[in-house]
Design a protein around this motif. Structure first.
Motif, short mmCIF file in Angstrom:
data_model
loop_
_atom_site.label_atom_id
_atom_site.label_comp_id
_atom_site.label_asym_id
_atom_site.label_seq_id
_atom_site.Cartn_x
_atom_site.Cartn_y
_atom_site.Cartn_z
N GLU A 149 0.81 -1.19 0.02
CA GLU A 149 0.01 -0.05 -0.14
C GLU A 149 0.89 1.43 -0.11
N HIS A 150 1.87 1.24 0.74
CA HIS A 150 2.65 2.50 0.92
C HIS A 150 3.70 2.75 -0.14
N VAL A 151 4.03 1.79 -0.94
CA VAL A 151 4.81 1.93 -2.12
C VAL A 151 4.15 3.03 -3.01
N TYR A 152 2.72 3.11 -3.08
CA TYR A 152 2.26 3.90 -4.16
C TYR A 152 2.13 5.59 -3.48
N GLU A 153 2.64 5.57 -2.46
CA GLU A 153 2.78 7.03 -1.69
C GLU A 153 4.15 7.64 -1.93
N LEU A 154 5.03 6.65 -2.67
CA LEU A 154 6.48 7.02 -2.80
C LEU A 154 6.80 7.62 -4.19
#
Length: 340
Positions: A149-154
């Protein structure tokens, strides 16, 4: 679909390959060991320092048979292949798009890798529920899901690599729990690449090398430059784009490594330890791993994007074709391979 021919693996360090008419001839210490019809060979993996004759290399280049040279310890050295198939406009599109790649390519690649890693852990838990008696595997899965999930915030490759490295560390912290048998001889506390310092890492490194060459051949076969990638840094001699696509399917090598150990198809006698501390597969060990790898490539899977049954052996060619379609603008997004 590309018709798969047989892969030829040369493991004897004293072997020399040459051409006799339409036959590949293997000689060891000036004695003929075997000969095979050239038409039956799709690609060659040479683990010998002696190599091949210019005549054979020329024949391979003319007919599109790729030769990959790998050191006896499993380090990729170089490949020889003929003219690139496909047209210049595809490579032009690849170079233009990857000059400043869409960050979604890297995000999807890492998310797919973490999803497939989760699949491997879940399958191991399904087969052996007791593995998660302390909840450590479940916590690792939660961490991987958080990373997905977090990878798409980077928004940059460097921070995405940092996230991937953190998730990989969590995964290899529990990898030892997935080894059910021969625990005195097979154990791993971290992923150690250059050089591998234990038998598990030795098998993983060996299979990763084979997979990278496998994907490089597929990319070149559809007309793409396997060295110009979007995630791994460009480096002379590195097939960066092949390394990018292998990230999606590393779990295949990892699952096969666990199977070989847990079913006792390999044992500690299949490895040798050097004075430096490096651990490598012996010649016999390589044969066992390669035999299992060839068998694995014949297994059938349902491709999640195409929704068609294919053999695992043509997966790199399918993914390479899909990537080419993305560069041409025929599809809006490159569909990473997701295990289901």
């Amino acid at each position: 679909m590309k018709k798969l021919l047989n892969s030829l693996y040369i493991l004897d360090e004293t072997a020399w390959l040459t051409l006799d008419g339409e036959n590949i001839v293997c000689k060891c210490e000036d004695k003929e060991k075997f000969r095979l019809p050239f038409v039956n060979i799709g690609d060659i993996y040479c683990f010998s320092y002696l190599g091949c004759s210019p005549a054979l290399i020329g024949k391979c280049a003319d007919t599109g048979v790729k030769i990959s040279f790998i050191s006896p310890s499993g380090k990729y050295l170089a490949s020889v292949c003929g003219k690139t198939k496909g047209n210049i406009f595809l490579r032009k599109a690849q170079f233009e798009q990857l000059a400043k790649p869409d960050i979604l390519l890297a995000q999807n690649t890492v998310a797919a890798k973490l999803s497939n890693t989760r699949f491997l852990i879940r399958r191991s838990m399904r087969d052996n529920p007791q593995l998660d008696s302390d909840g450590e595997l479940s916590r690792c899965i939660e961490y991987l899901e958080s990373g997905m999930e977090h990878v798409y915030e980077l928004n940059d490759t460097e921070t995405i690599m940092g996230l991937e490295g953190s998730c990989a560390k969590s995964y290899f912290n529990i990898f030892d729990k997935l080894i059910l048998h021969q625990k005195d001889d097979f154990y791993v506390t971290a992923r150690i690449k250059r050089p591998p310092l234990d038998p598990v890492n030795a098998v993983l490194s060996f299979l990763y090398t084979i997979m990278t060459s496998w994907y490089a051949s597929a990319l070149e076969s559809v007309g793409l430059d396997s060295c110009y990638g979007f995630y791994h840094a460009l480096r002379s001699g590195r097939s960066s784009l092949a390394c990018d696509l292998v990230e999606e399917v590393r779990c295949i090598a990892e699952r096969l490594t666990l199977t070989l150990i847990n079913l006792k198809k390999i044992n500690i006698s299949d490895f040798e330890k050097q004075e430096s501390g490096a651990v490598y597969l012996t010649k016999e060990g390589k044969k066992k791993v390669l035999s299992a790898w060839q068998e694995k490539k014949r297994t059938s899977i349902v491709h999640p994007y195409l929704n068609e049954k294919i053999t695992l052996g043509i997966l790199p060619f399918v993914q390479s074709s899909l990537l080419a379609k993305y560069f041409r603008g025929e599809i809006e997004e490159y569909p990473c391979f997701i295990m289901k």
